[in-house]
Write a protein that holds these residues in place. Structure first.
Motif, PDB file in Angstrom:
ATOM      1  N   LYS A 247       0.857  -1.204   0.000  1.00  0.00           N
ATOM      2  CA  LYS A 247       0.000   0.000   0.000  1.00  0.00           C
ATOM      3  C   LYS A 247       0.887   1.247   0.000  1.00  0.00           C
ATOM      4  O   LYS A 247       1.861   1.320   0.759  1.00  0.00           O
ATOM      5  N   LEU A 248       0.518   2.203  -0.848  1.00  0.00           N
ATOM      6  CA  LEU A 248       1.251   3.474  -0.885  1.00  0.00           C
ATOM      7  C   LEU A 248       0.391   4.555  -0.254  1.00  0.00           C
ATOM      8  O   LEU A 248      -0.738   4.797  -0.681  1.00  0.00           O
ATOM      9  N   TYR A 249       0.927   5.200   0.764  1.00  0.00           N
ATOM     10  CA  TYR A 249       0.291   6.388   1.344  1.00  0.00           C
ATOM     11  C   TYR A 249       0.759   7.578   0.515  1.00  0.00           C
ATOM     12  O   TYR A 249       1.968   7.770   0.333  1.00  0.00           O
TER      13      TYR A 249
ATOM     14  N   LEU B 197       4.531  -2.674   3.216  1.00  0.00           N
ATOM     15  CA  LEU B 197       4.776  -3.954   2.545  1.00  0.00           C
ATOM     16  C   LEU B 197       3.730  -4.972   2.982  1.00  0.00           C
ATOM     17  O   LEU B 197       3.019  -4.769   3.974  1.00  0.00           O
ATOM     18  N   ASP B 198       3.653  -6.082   2.254  1.00  0.00           N
ATOM     19  CA  ASP B 198       2.665  -7.116   2.594  1.00  0.00           C
ATOM     20  C   ASP B 198       2.942  -7.690   3.984  1.00  0.00           C
ATOM     21  O   ASP B 198       2.027  -8.165   4.657  1.00  0.00           O
ATOM     22  N   SER B 199       4.188  -7.609   4.450  1.00  0.00           N
ATOM     23  CA  SER B 199       4.538  -8.092   5.795  1.00  0.00           C
ATOM     24  C   SER B 199       4.016  -7.146   6.883  1.00  0.00           C
ATOM     25  O   SER B 199       4.057  -7.475   8.059  1.00  0.00           O
ATOM     26  N   GLY B 200       3.578  -5.955   6.488  1.00  0.00           N
ATOM     27  CA  GLY B 200       3.118  -4.954   7.457  1.00  0.00           C
ATOM     28  C   GLY B 200       4.208  -3.938   7.788  1.00  0.00           C
ATOM     29  O   GLY B 200       3.949  -2.871   8.342  1.00  0.00           O
ATOM     30  N   GLU B 201       5.460  -4.268   7.425  1.00  0.00           N
ATOM     31  CA  GLU B 201       6.576  -3.333   7.646  1.00  0.00           C
ATOM     32  C   GLU B 201       6.407  -2.125   6.724  1.00  0.00           C
ATOM     33  O   GLU B 201       5.849  -2.269   5.622  1.00  0.00           O
ATOM     34  N   THR B 202       6.898  -0.968   7.165  1.00  0.00           N
ATOM     35  CA  THR B 202       6.790   0.206   6.304  1.00  0.00           C
ATOM     36  C   THR B 202       8.171   0.704   5.877  1.00  0.00           C
ATOM     37  O   THR B 202       9.152   0.557   6.606  1.00  0.00           O
TER      38      THR B 202
END
Ligand SMILES: N[C@@H](CCC(=O)N[C@@H](CS)C(=O)NCC(=O)O)C(=O)O
Length: 201
Positions: free
Chosen positions: A2-4, A57-62
């Motif tokens: 996801k892109l903020y 990222l899909d891992s939840g890391e940003t």
């Protein structure tokens, strides 16, 4: 992933790169003034620096910092050929450009958007930008893109920041190779998609 993002801000650069790579991603528009996510949550919990872009990222890391995000994306999708392979001169050229754009262009534009910046400071920032565009204009002579024939993540970043020129009183038309570069990049189908998705086309 996801892109903020904020429409038209520096987050447009990784947005373009996401589309050029063809990966699946979501977008979340941020309210930067109130530091709120699209869903009304605390954006500072996503990025304590309070800035866009952020890639989740899909891992939840940003991951933050536009120039790093675009290299990450290029490395995940090496087949798209958007930044050369790590360790090659092609990659260092792309990094050389990303660094130049972030430090010499992006951060000279930033104070021009702040109402509190003194006019004398704004004049100096515009002068600095003009000098940089003089050199970039020369560099682009006879080349479609910054590093030659191939579009790279550095081109997405240069396009993104140079779109701001008219809003801060800089007429990019006075650098014909830069103006041609802007038209060339704007004509790319994935760039058009990104601009439309941000409500800018
Ligand atoms: N060093 C950061 C700078 C990002 C940046 O300047 N983002 C701007 C939008 S273009 C922003 O979020 N400004 C709001 C703020 O700084 O509070 C990067 O390269 O990603």
């Amino acid at each position: 992933m996801k892109l903020y993002f904020l429409p038209g801000a520096c987050s447009l650069s990784p947005h373009i790169v996401l589309r050029e790579t063809g990966v699946n991603f979501e977008l979340e528009k941020v309210n930067l003034q109130e530091k709120k996510t699209g869903g009304g949550g605390d954006y500072l919990a996503v990025n304590p620096k309070g800035q866009v872009p952020v890639l989740e990222l899909d891992s939840g890391e940003t991951l933050t910092e536009g120039p790093v995000i675009v290299l990450y994306l290029a490395d995940q999708t090496a087949g798209a050929g958007l930044a050369g392979a790590p360790g090659t001169m092609e990659r260092y050229r792309v990094q050389e450009w990303l660094n130049h754009i972030t430090s010499e262009l992006h951060k000279n534009y930033s104070p021009l958007f702040r109402p509190a910046t003194p006019d004398a400071y704004k004049d100096i920032a515009r002068e600095n930008l003009s000098k940089r565009y003089d050199w970039i204009n020369e560099h682009l002579a006879g080349k479609p893109y910054l590093t030659g024939d191939k579009f790279t993540v550095a081109d997405a970043y240069l396009f993104t920041v140079t779109r701001w020129a008219p809003r801060v009183g800089i007429d990019a038309a006075k650098w014909p190779n830069v103006a041609a570069f802007m038209n060339r990049v704007a004509a790319r189908p994935k760039v058009q998609e990104a601009l439309k998705a941000e409500g800018l086309a």
